[in-house]
Structures are given as C-alpha cells and as structure tokens.
Design an enzyme around this catalytic site. Structure first.
Site, PDB file in Angstrom:
ATOM      1  N   HIS A 219      30.162  30.493  57.507  1.00  0.00           N
ATOM      2  CA  HIS A 219      28.792  30.055  57.215  1.00  0.00           C
ATOM      3  C   HIS A 219      28.003  29.862  58.504  1.00  0.00           C
ATOM      4  O   HIS A 219      26.821  30.168  58.556  1.00  0.00           O
ATOM      5  CB  HIS A 219      28.815  28.759  56.394  1.00  0.00           C
ATOM      6  CG  HIS A 219      29.365  28.957  55.023  1.00  0.00           C
ATOM      7  ND1 HIS A 219      28.610  28.826  53.887  1.00  0.00           N
ATOM      8  CD2 HIS A 219      30.597  29.326  54.600  1.00  0.00           C
ATOM      9  CE1 HIS A 219      29.358  29.097  52.823  1.00  0.00           C
ATOM     10  NE2 HIS A 219      30.568  29.391  53.240  1.00  0.00           N
TER      11      HIS A 219
ATOM     12  N   ASP B  37      21.954  26.564  53.777  1.00  0.00           N
ATOM     13  CA  ASP B  37      23.140  27.169  53.192  1.00  0.00           C
ATOM     14  C   ASP B  37      23.036  27.217  51.666  1.00  0.00           C
ATOM     15  O   ASP B  37      22.470  26.315  51.041  1.00  0.00           O
ATOM     16  CB  ASP B  37      24.364  26.328  53.590  1.00  0.00           C
ATOM     17  CG  ASP B  37      25.656  27.053  53.332  1.00  0.00           C
ATOM     18  OD1 ASP B  37      26.109  27.762  54.251  1.00  0.00           O
ATOM     19  OD2 ASP B  37      26.198  26.937  52.219  1.00  0.00           O
TER      20      ASP B  37
ATOM     21  N   GLN C 289      36.080  38.964  67.814  1.00  0.00           N
ATOM     22  CA  GLN C 289      36.316  40.061  66.863  1.00  0.00           C
ATOM     23  C   GLN C 289      35.339  41.229  67.058  1.00  0.00           C
ATOM     24  O   GLN C 289      35.729  42.384  66.925  1.00  0.00           O
ATOM     25  CB  GLN C 289      36.230  39.529  65.428  1.00  0.00           C
ATOM     26  CG  GLN C 289      36.442  40.601  64.390  1.00  0.00           C
ATOM     27  CD  GLN C 289      36.810  40.042  63.043  1.00  0.00           C
ATOM     28  OE1 GLN C 289      37.839  39.390  62.883  1.00  0.00           O
ATOM     29  NE2 GLN C 289      35.982  40.266  62.051  1.00  0.00           N
TER      30      GLN C 289
ATOM     31  N   HIS D 208      40.719  40.676  55.401  1.00  0.00           N
ATOM     32  CA  HIS D 208      40.657  39.896  54.151  1.00  0.00           C
ATOM     33  C   HIS D 208      39.301  40.082  53.464  1.00  0.00           C
ATOM     34  O   HIS D 208      39.107  39.621  52.357  1.00  0.00           O
ATOM     35  CB  HIS D 208      40.917  38.421  54.456  1.00  0.00           C
ATOM     36  CG  HIS D 208      39.789  37.733  55.171  1.00  0.00           C
ATOM     37  ND1 HIS D 208      39.155  38.268  56.283  1.00  0.00           N
ATOM     38  CD2 HIS D 208      39.167  36.547  54.943  1.00  0.00           C
ATOM     39  CE1 HIS D 208      38.215  37.445  56.698  1.00  0.00           C
ATOM     40  NE2 HIS D 208      38.194  36.393  55.900  1.00  0.00           N
TER      41      HIS D 208
ATOM     42  N   TRP E 294      32.812  38.206  54.317  1.00  0.00           N
ATOM     43  CA  TRP E 294      31.642  39.073  54.388  1.00  0.00           C
ATOM     44  C   TRP E 294      31.205  39.378  55.825  1.00  0.00           C
ATOM     45  O   TRP E 294      30.727  40.465  56.134  1.00  0.00           O
ATOM     46  CB  TRP E 294      30.482  38.507  53.575  1.00  0.00           C
ATOM     47  CG  TRP E 294      29.353  39.503  53.507  1.00  0.00           C
ATOM     48  CD1 TRP E 294      28.103  39.352  54.017  1.00  0.00           C
ATOM     49  CD2 TRP E 294      29.397  40.818  52.927  1.00  0.00           C
ATOM     50  NE1 TRP E 294      27.360  40.491  53.787  1.00  0.00           N
ATOM     51  CE2 TRP E 294      28.135  41.404  53.117  1.00  0.00           C
ATOM     52  CE3 TRP E 294      30.388  41.563  52.264  1.00  0.00           C
ATOM     53  CZ2 TRP E 294      27.823  42.690  52.681  1.00  0.00           C
ATOM     54  CZ3 TRP E 294      30.083  42.835  51.830  1.00  0.00           C
ATOM     55  CH2 TRP E 294      28.813  43.383  52.031  1.00  0.00           C
ATOM     56  N   ASN E 295      31.398  38.412  56.734  1.00  0.00           N
ATOM     57  CA  ASN E 295      31.019  38.685  58.127  1.00  0.00           C
ATOM     58  C   ASN E 295      31.893  39.796  58.702  1.00  0.00           C
ATOM     59  O   ASN E 295      31.407  40.662  59.422  1.00  0.00           O
ATOM     60  CB  ASN E 295      31.155  37.420  58.982  1.00  0.00           C
ATOM     61  CG  ASN E 295      30.189  36.347  58.527  1.00  0.00           C
ATOM     62  OD1 ASN E 295      28.989  36.482  58.694  1.00  0.00           O
ATOM     63  ND2 ASN E 295      30.709  35.290  57.903  1.00  0.00           N
TER      64      ASN E 295
ATOM     65  N   GLU F  50      30.750  43.390  60.202  1.00  0.00           N
ATOM     66  CA  GLU F  50      31.083  43.816  61.566  1.00  0.00           C
ATOM     67  C   GLU F  50      31.777  45.187  61.535  1.00  0.00           C
ATOM     68  O   GLU F  50      31.494  46.049  62.367  1.00  0.00           O
ATOM     69  CB  GLU F  50      31.951  42.749  62.244  1.00  0.00           C
ATOM     70  CG  GLU F  50      31.138  41.491  62.553  1.00  0.00           C
ATOM     71  CD  GLU F  50      31.968  40.215  62.649  1.00  0.00           C
ATOM     72  OE1 GLU F  50      33.217  40.300  62.720  1.00  0.00           O
ATOM     73  OE2 GLU F  50      31.369  39.118  62.632  1.00  0.00           O
TER      74      GLU F  50
ATOM     75  N   GLY G 111      38.529  33.574  47.172  1.00  0.00           N
ATOM     76  CA  GLY G 111      37.065  33.446  47.149  1.00  0.00           C
ATOM     77  C   GLY G 111      36.373  34.725  46.697  1.00  0.00           C
ATOM     78  O   GLY G 111      36.805  35.408  45.770  1.00  0.00           O
ATOM     79  N   ASP G 112      35.279  35.051  47.407  1.00  0.00           N
ATOM     80  CA  ASP G 112      34.466  36.222  47.041  1.00  0.00           C
ATOM     81  C   ASP G 112      35.050  37.531  47.577  1.00  0.00           C
ATOM     82  O   ASP G 112      34.415  38.580  47.481  1.00  0.00           O
ATOM     83  CB  ASP G 112      33.048  36.034  47.600  1.00  0.00           C
ATOM     84  CG  ASP G 112      33.049  35.868  49.120  1.00  0.00           C
ATOM     85  OD1 ASP G 112      34.126  35.609  49.687  1.00  0.00           O
ATOM     86  OD2 ASP G 112      31.982  35.996  49.733  1.00  0.00           O
TER      87      ASP G 112
HETATM   88  N1  UDP Z   1      36.231  35.583  63.924  1.00  0.00           N
HETATM   89  C1  UDP Z   1      36.400  35.885  65.247  1.00  0.00           C
HETATM   90  N2  UDP Z   1      37.620  35.716  65.787  1.00  0.00           N
HETATM   91  C2  UDP Z   1      38.690  35.293  65.102  1.00  0.00           C
HETATM   92  C3  UDP Z   1      38.523  35.001  63.726  1.00  0.00           C
HETATM   93  C4  UDP Z   1      37.279  35.161  63.176  1.00  0.00           C
HETATM   94  O1  UDP Z   1      35.451  36.283  65.948  1.00  0.00           O
HETATM   95  O2  UDP Z   1      39.781  35.179  65.681  1.00  0.00           O
HETATM   96  C5  UDP Z   1      34.879  35.710  63.347  1.00  0.00           C
HETATM   97  C6  UDP Z   1      34.683  37.014  62.616  1.00  0.00           C
HETATM   98  O3  UDP Z   1      34.256  38.028  63.513  1.00  0.00           O
HETATM   99  C7  UDP Z   1      33.622  36.644  61.597  1.00  0.00           C
HETATM  100  C8  UDP Z   1      33.913  35.170  61.299  1.00  0.00           C
HETATM  101  O4  UDP Z   1      34.683  34.696  62.393  1.00  0.00           O
HETATM  102  O5  UDP Z   1      32.333  36.747  62.165  1.00  0.00           O
HETATM  103  C9  UDP Z   1      34.727  34.971  60.047  1.00  0.00           C
HETATM  104  O6  UDP Z   1      33.910  35.130  58.950  1.00  0.00           O
HETATM  105  P1  UDP Z   1      34.363  35.969  57.679  1.00  0.00           P
HETATM  106  O7  UDP Z   1      33.234  35.914  56.721  1.00  0.00           O
HETATM  107  O8  UDP Z   1      34.817  37.327  58.074  1.00  0.00           O
HETATM  108  O9  UDP Z   1      35.629  35.240  57.104  1.00  0.00           O
HETATM  109  P2  UDP Z   1      36.069  33.684  56.930  1.00  0.00           P
HETATM  110  O10 UDP Z   1      36.642  33.284  58.233  1.00  0.00           O
HETATM  111  O11 UDP Z   1      34.857  32.906  56.550  1.00  0.00           O
HETATM  112  O12 UDP Z   1      37.108  33.754  55.862  1.00  0.00           O
END
Ligand code: UDP
Ligand code: UDP
Length: 475
Positions: A25, A123, A347, A362, A365-366, A370, A385-386
C-alpha cells in the site's frame, strides 16, 4: 497568500496522501507522490501512520522524506486496537483496522494544512471513516486503489455479490460482473467469501460509498487491463462509479534505492535474459517445506536463478540465517547455479537488469506492474488475497503463465489449501517459463506498451494532467 505566508499561485495544487498499512500500500502512494512532485505545480503532504508494522515501511518513508524535503510530513498516532475485537491475527490486517478506528484524528491534521489542500488521496481500506471528514472540510476525495482494475470491479460489485449470499446459494462457479470476463469463485480472495471476515465487513460498509468519491486513481494502463478499465469507466460494472484515472505504470524512483545494496555483481556476470527471479513480495512467508521444494525445483530447472527467501511475514521478526531456513545441504546444491538471499532487495533494479528474463511471482499488484513495466515474463504463483485475480490478468494479457492447480499458499484459507507444490513440478514450470519464445515476445510487447504509456504525451502523463486539471477546476 495563505495563512502561513506561503505564496501559492492559483495554478498550484496541494495534495495530501494517506496510505494504510504494508509495503504493498505504501509503495504506490510514494511513487504517486513522486510523480506529482516531478511537476512544478504540485505540492505534497504525506500523512503516515505511527507506528508501522514493518521496518521496510518506516525506512522507505524516511528515504522518501529525505529525497523530497519540500514534502510536509504529518503523523497520525494510532490508537491501539485490542486484537480480541478484530476478527484476525494478521498484524497487517489489525493495522488496517487500527487506522480505520483512528481516522477521526485526521480532521485536525487536515484542517491545519497550509497552504490549504486541493485534495485528499487515501487508501481504499479507509473510505467510510475518511469520507465524512473530507466532506466536512469540502475537500475533494480520491482513493488510490493499490490493486488491479479487475479487483476494483469486484470491490465495486461486492454489495450485489453479498446480497446474493456470497455466491453460496448459487451453483454457478463463475462470478459474472457486467463488462468483465467471469471470475471463477475459486479466484475470489477467501476472506471475501466469509461474510464475517474483517475484509467482508469493510467492503460491505465501504463499497456503497465509492460513488461519493470524486475519483479513483489506479496503477494500471490500457494494454495490461483494457477490459476492466473500459468496463469500469464505461459505467458497466456499477451505476454511479466515480471516474477512474489509470495513472500507471508507476515507475520506481531514486529514493527507493536501499542503503544496503542488492547483490547485483552476480547478476552482472550472467548472460542476457538467462536468470529467473523468484520472490513472493514483502509479506508472504512460505512454509519451510515449501521453501525446500522451491529450492529443489530451482536447482532441477537447470536455469540460473536469483531467489529471495522470506521466512517471516513481518521483517522485524526475521531471526534466522539462510543456512537455517534453506538448509546447508540445499545451499550446497545451489552454489554455482544461482544466488539466494534473505533480505530486502531493490526489486525494480533486479527486474530491470539485463540478465533477468523471468519472474516467479506471488502476483502482488505492484510486482505485476513492475514485471509489465520491464517486459519480464511471469510464472504466477498466487498465495492469497487478490493475487489469483491478478494472476488472471497476467495470463489474459499474455504477460505470463499460471498453474491454477497449485492453489493457495498452505494456510492461505482457500478451498484448495495446504498443498505443498513439489520441486519436480516447480522445476518443469520454470523451464517452461524460461524456454517459451512466444511468451518472451508477448511480455516484451507489454513492456513496450508500458514504456509508451510512461513517455511524455503517453497515457500516464495525460491522465495525470487530467487529474490535476480537475483539482484546479474545483479549487
Ligand atoms: N519489494 C522489494 N523488495 C523486496 C520485496 C518487495 O522491492 O525484497 C517491493 C516490490 O517491488 C513491490 C512491493 O515491495 O513494489 C511489494 O508489493 P506487492 O504488491 O508486489 O506485494 P505485497 O508485498 O504487498 O504482497
Ligand atoms: N551463495 C548464495 N547465497 C549466499 C552465499 C552463497 O546463493 O548467501 C551461493 C551463490 O551461488 C554464490 C556461491 O554460493 O555464487 C558462492 O558463494 P561464496 O560466498 O561461497 O563465494 P564467492 O563466489 O562469493 O567468493
């Protein structure tokens, strides 16, 4: 001239951003803030919650604030919640509820903002508690939706779904939302099939209030989610939906570079497009059995890999080393074939590295955004989740493949829970991901569309322009 004496031209907007819990988020809010700050006519106030659940959240916030000293930082000190009053033991979910219950503290923070605010962007989990506050201050109210437009269609449709008994009295295994290709019941986030879960209660209260928003901002773009964006904006999904601004794909920014470095030397030595990157995001820990099978599978795949291991949901609780979590024997097998780390990695830096050709994800959405931005093909392995709904987007857009039979993460609460996916199968699918030429080309094509959307004159900048234009008009 404002009360503080700041000069503010009528062509300047001042946007307050208010994210809720978790990196999934926080990151889109910080990136959206950075996009606004690239423009000369935008001021930003960032409202953060105190304390945060993870270390990553507080570190990223500090990095953002150091990079942009012009940002006003306001802190909302949370009123702690008694876990017994929340139907969940997930620390991030408890935090969502704590923010909701503390939202009344927002009023005084917002009314003292100087120069006066043009809009509040907050949010999605905060709609009902925040809307009356924004309305009482005559402040335009926008939600930054941190997931896919396909998921937004489900969130908008939720009251109808709930009124029909959560699909339980309906033998149709598909949820048919107007304008959207059907969503299998098995893809619906398990908590949203339970009327008593925290998230069902939040959506029952919040979804009917979507129409009171001035708009919804989303990190998505035509080409990745054409169907859902058109259906929502065309008013097909629900009547009275507010305008949807597709301001994606969000790029990463300099402030995100970690103080500790991501081990890129190893990647630098690998051939172009040869490495599969494996990560399940910021808050998903696999079981030890599943970690072992992932490691065995990666070794068996014969592909080069960069694997980020996560053993605990909350980063502060990570207390064991790689040898303990992965095991010395497996670490020996990995030696020379891949790189495994147990730390936060940058990442975006990894996905944009020329050596990286595939991503086992997994489907947070982020992460999907990417992968799309860099045209990296995805093996979707949704955990909870989603994420299955996002995996459907990955598959339908051609960005990647999804092995549906792998189900939810063990303990993820789905109908098909507790399967440990075996290494042989993982290895086979990783080979399929890395070997597929048509898959590589299709993902690269999405990357091209994403880049075009991000250019000057592209859809992201135009949509952002339209959003700011709307704020200036309502000033
Ligand atoms: N991320 C990162 N490094 C890590 C783990 C996660 O940069 O070691 C970043 C990833 O690039 C993304 C965010 O954290 O931007 C994770 O958001 P996402 O929606 O993919 O999944 P969530 O962590 O919420 O399940
Ligand atoms: N390795 C790893 N994670 C670690 C340490 C080692 O994956 O935390 C693997 C990786 O394949 C690396 C190899 O072991 O390339 C050799 O690492 P080591 O530190 O033994 O030697 P180096 O190549 O760094 O001199």
């Amino acid at each position: 001239m404002s009360s503080s004496g700041d000069l503010i031209s009528p062509q300047t907007t001042h946007v307050a951003l208010f994210p809720s819990a978790g990196m999934g988020h926080l990151i889109p809010f910080l990136r959206f803030g950075a996009l606004l700050l690239r423009r000369s006519n935008c001021r930003v106030t960032l409202i953060t919650i105190n304390p945060t659940v993870s270390l990553a959240e507080s570190q990223h916030t500090s990095q953002f604030l150091s990079a942009y000293p012009q940002v006003t930082h306001l802190q909302l000190n949370l009123i702690p919640v008694d876990p017994a009053t929340v139907n969940s033991d997930d620390p991030f979910w408890l935090q969502f509820e704590a923010v909701r219950r503390s939202a009344h503290l927002l009023g005084p923070l917002l009314s003292s903002a100087s120069p006066p605010l043009s809009a509040l962007v907050y949010d999605v989990s905060l709609i009902s508690p925040v809307i009356p506050i924004a309305e009482s201050l005559s402040l335009p109210s926008y939600v930054l939706f941190p997931a896919s437009a396909r998921m937004l269609s489900f969130v908008s449709y939720f009251p109808t779904f709930a009124a029909a008994g959560f699909g339980s009295t309906n033998s149709d295994p598909l949820l048919r939302i107007p304008g959207i290709s059907p969503i299998p019941r098995s893809s619906i986030p398990p908590p949203l099939l339970d009327p008593n879960s925290l998230f069902s209660r939040i959506l029952m209260e919040d979804s009917p209030n979507l129409s009171r928003l001035n708009g919804i901002l989303i990190n998505s773009f035509e080409g990745l989610e054409t169907e859902a964006l058109e259906a929502i904006n065309g008013g097909k999904v629900t009547k009275g939906s507010p305008p949807l601004f597709a301001v994606g794909p969000f790029p990463p920014f300099e402030f995100e570079k970690a103080e500790w470095s991501t081990p890129l030397n190893w990647l630098d030595q690998q051939p172009e497009g040869s490495v599969v990157y494996v990560s399940f995001g910021s808050r998903t820990a696999l079981s030890r059995d599943q970690i072992t099978e992932v490691g065995e599978g990666l070794v068996k795949s014969g592909c080069r890999f960069f694997w980020v291991v996560k053993d605990k949901k909350v980063d502060k609780e990570e207390d064991e080393g790689l040898n303990d979590v992965v095991g010395v024997e497996l670490m020996e097998k990995i030696r020379g074939r891949g790189l495994v780390v147990k730390q936060w990695v940058d990442q975006s830096e990894v996905l944009s590295h020329r050596a990286v050709g595939g991503f086992v994800s997994h489907c947070g959405w982020n992460s999907v955004g990417e992968a799309a931005l860099y045209g990296v093909r995805v093996l979707a392995w949704p955990q909870n989740g989603d994420q299955k709904i996002n995996a459907e987007v990955v598959r339908a857009s051609g960005l990647g493949i999804w092995v549906e039979s792998w189900g939810w993460r063990s303990g993820g609460g789905g109908d098909d829970r507790t399967v440990v996916v075996k290494g042989d199968e993982i290895g086979e699918r990783v080979r399929e991901l890395m070997g597929g030429e048509s898959l590589r080309l299709q993902a690269a094509k999405i990357g091209d569309v994403a880049r075009k959307a991000s250019e000057v004159g592209g859809t992201r900048e135009n949509t952002l322009e339209r959003f700011i234009g709307e704020l200036l008009e309502t000033k």
